[in-house]
Motif scaffolding. Structure first.
Motif, PDB file in Angstrom:
ATOM      1  N   UNK A  85      88.069 103.774  97.817  1.00  0.00           N
ATOM      2  CA  UNK A  85      88.446 104.667  96.622  1.00  0.00           C
ATOM      3  C   UNK A  85      87.389 104.728  95.534  1.00  0.00           C
ATOM      4  N   UNK A  86      86.107 104.787  95.965  1.00  0.00           N
ATOM      5  CA  UNK A  86      84.817 105.012  95.233  1.00  0.00           C
ATOM      6  C   UNK A  86      84.418 103.870  94.606  1.00  0.00           C
ATOM      7  N   UNK A  87      85.088 102.426  94.885  1.00  0.00           N
ATOM      8  CA  UNK A  87      84.691 101.360  93.984  1.00  0.00           C
ATOM      9  C   UNK A  87      84.168 100.396  94.893  1.00  0.00           C
ATOM     10  N   UNK A  88      83.142  99.499  94.417  1.00  0.00           N
ATOM     11  CA  UNK A  88      82.998  98.121  95.125  1.00  0.00           C
ATOM     12  C   UNK A  88      83.745  97.475  95.591  1.00  0.00           C
ATOM     13  N   UNK A  89      83.917  96.850  96.550  1.00  0.00           N
ATOM     14  CA  UNK A  89      84.950  95.700  97.118  1.00  0.00           C
ATOM     15  C   UNK A  89      84.228  94.361  96.924  1.00  0.00           C
TER      16      UNK A  89
END
Length: 457
Positions: free
Chosen positions: A447-451
């Motif tokens: 979702x466009x975010x670093x995990x």
């Protein structure tokens, strides 16, 4: 081919990785955690470009287990048992991208780097490289070929990534570029005599004559190089007013290529001038990097020898902008202007003539993590979006000799998977904004975010 990380003592890796983890937090300590061994991840794809040489599929489910693609099924299949689900049902899913020409340790801030370069130690550069690797992975590039870095540092970074210590793309590394004395890869150019003597005492990548060039190739291979790169011509950013034409004799090039091939390594030739490109192709190189002054005759030679062209179209524009801003040495400005004036037109002719293209950016000359801007330039030069994507997937994998592992999404291959919001076959610039990144079954971006904690999927 690769040295075991655990079998060698590396002060660089120990200090730099520990420092990076402390500075950058849980993204490094946790980003390498995948689904537990044996547990599957189901990925629901809205559209799936599993084979970049074919048309995309509609709604599909990819089943990933132990870092590999286990199966692909039509439609959205419900996860079985305790398998995890990644919902990309509104996304366009395709293989992880491959950049065949980067310099992972180069600082994006060129003016700062020029001022600080003599005060930086190997650990400082390692921190920069770790950050560049992470950002490039999150931009959707799951595999990189580094064509010019200290061999000890870049092989340590490569092995650290492969052993799950830090986040980054899979790296294939060349070490230092083989160069003649005063050539594009001679780092002592235009330095004071004391500094030049010190540089030559601690470098083994410069050579003069065929026998010496064989030695230089063997030196890089002995220290872990996966591929060999040499400077057939002058270069834009080297601090010498030597132009962009041939600077290495044909027998020296042939000695480099034959030695590398004897050891099972492919060879990339940094080549701008037409005479140097021709000589490198005749010597049997596997790829020409940059290729600023190609023509119909060199295009025919590419096809005759089966070599790839890696245009790095973003690089001359970046070098020119930096030179005009004073962030490059004075010898760069004129060479950068010459390269920009010719490169796009000649690349377009090579594409039209059917030369095989592999995607590469020379990131490190320009900024890291914006590698995908190269796609629009390739399309402007005459490639279709589909061909441009193939150049960064199947074709790049073939040039690497890794087409059995990466480049397409088929059962048995590595689970290197990315997703974007719409079809890049319609608008290739969509690849500049990647929403999802998985490398070898580990989710690094969702979702466009670093995990930071992908095990919580």
């Amino acid at each position: 081919m690769q040295r075991s990380l655990l079998a060698r003592s590396s002060l660089t890796l120990t200090v730099a990785v520990a420092s990076a983890m402390a500075l950058l937090g849980p993204a490094y300590s946790s980003a390498q955690v995948a689904a537990p061994a044996g547990k599957a991840v189901y990925i629901h794809a809205g559209t799936l470009l599993d084979r970049p040489d074919a048309s995309p599929r509609g709604a599909s489910t990819l089943i990933v287990r132990d870092g590999k693609i286990e199966a692909i099924r039509d439609g959205h299949i419900a996860p079985e048992g305790d398998a995890r689900l990644v919902d990309l049902s509104k996304q366009f899913v395709l293989p992880g991208l491959i950049d065949m020409h980067v310099h992972i340790f180069n600082d994006d801030n060129k003016l700062r780097a020029r001022i600080e370069q003599n005060n930086r130690d190997v650990e400082d550069n390692m921190i920069i490289g770790i950050d560049n690797a992470r950002r490039t992975l999150e931009a959707g590039f799951t595999t990189l070929r580094d064509l010019g870095s200290d061999i000890h540092s870049v092989s340590a970074l490569r092995d650290g990534i492969n052993n799950g210590l830090i986040a980054g793309p899979t790296l294939y590394v060349a070490g230092r570029m083989i160069s003649i004395t005063s050539g594009h890869g001679d780092s002592s150019n235009n330095t004071n005599r004391n500094y030049a003597d010190m540089m030559h005492a601690h470098t083994d990548n410069t050579c003069n004559g065929a026998d010496d060039c064989r030695r230089a190739v063997r030196a890089q291979i002995s220290q872990g190089a996966d591929v060999i790169k040499f400077a057939a011509t002058g270069g834009v950013n080297s601090n010498i007013a030597g132009g962009l034409n041939q600077q290495m004799f044909a027998d020296e090039m042939k000695a480099i290529v034959d030695t590398a091939h004897m050891f099972g390594r492919k060879v990339a030739a940094h080549s701008h001038g037409n005479n140097g490109i021709k000589a490198a192709l005749e010597a049997g190189v596997d790829s020409i990097e940059h290729g600023t002054y190609t023509d119909a005759a060199t295009n025919a030679l590419f096809k005759k020898h089966g070599a790839y062209f890696v245009p790095t179209m973003v690089a001359p524009h970046a070098a020119l902008a930096q030179a005009e801003a004073g962030a490059r040495n004075p010898n760069t400005l004129l060479k950068a202007r010459e390269a920009v004036a010719s490169h796009a037109k000649n690349t377009a002719s090579a594409i039209k003539d059917g030369v095989k293209i592999a995607f590469g950016t020379d990131s490190g000359v320009g900024d890291h993590a914006i590698n995908a801007k190269e796609f629009a330039l390739l399309v402007q030069a005459g490639m279709t979006p589909a061909a441009a994507i193939r150049s960064a997937t199947l074709d790049a994998a073939t040039l690497l000799g890794q087409e059995a592992r990466i480049g397409s999404l088929v059962p048995g291959k590595d689970a290197d998977i990315i997703a974007v919001s719409g079809s890049p076959l319609e608008d290739v610039t969509r690849l500049e904004n990647v929403n999802f990144v998985m490398r070898r079954g580990v989710v690094h971006k969702l979702d466009g975010k670093r995990q930071a904690f992908p095990e919580q999927l």
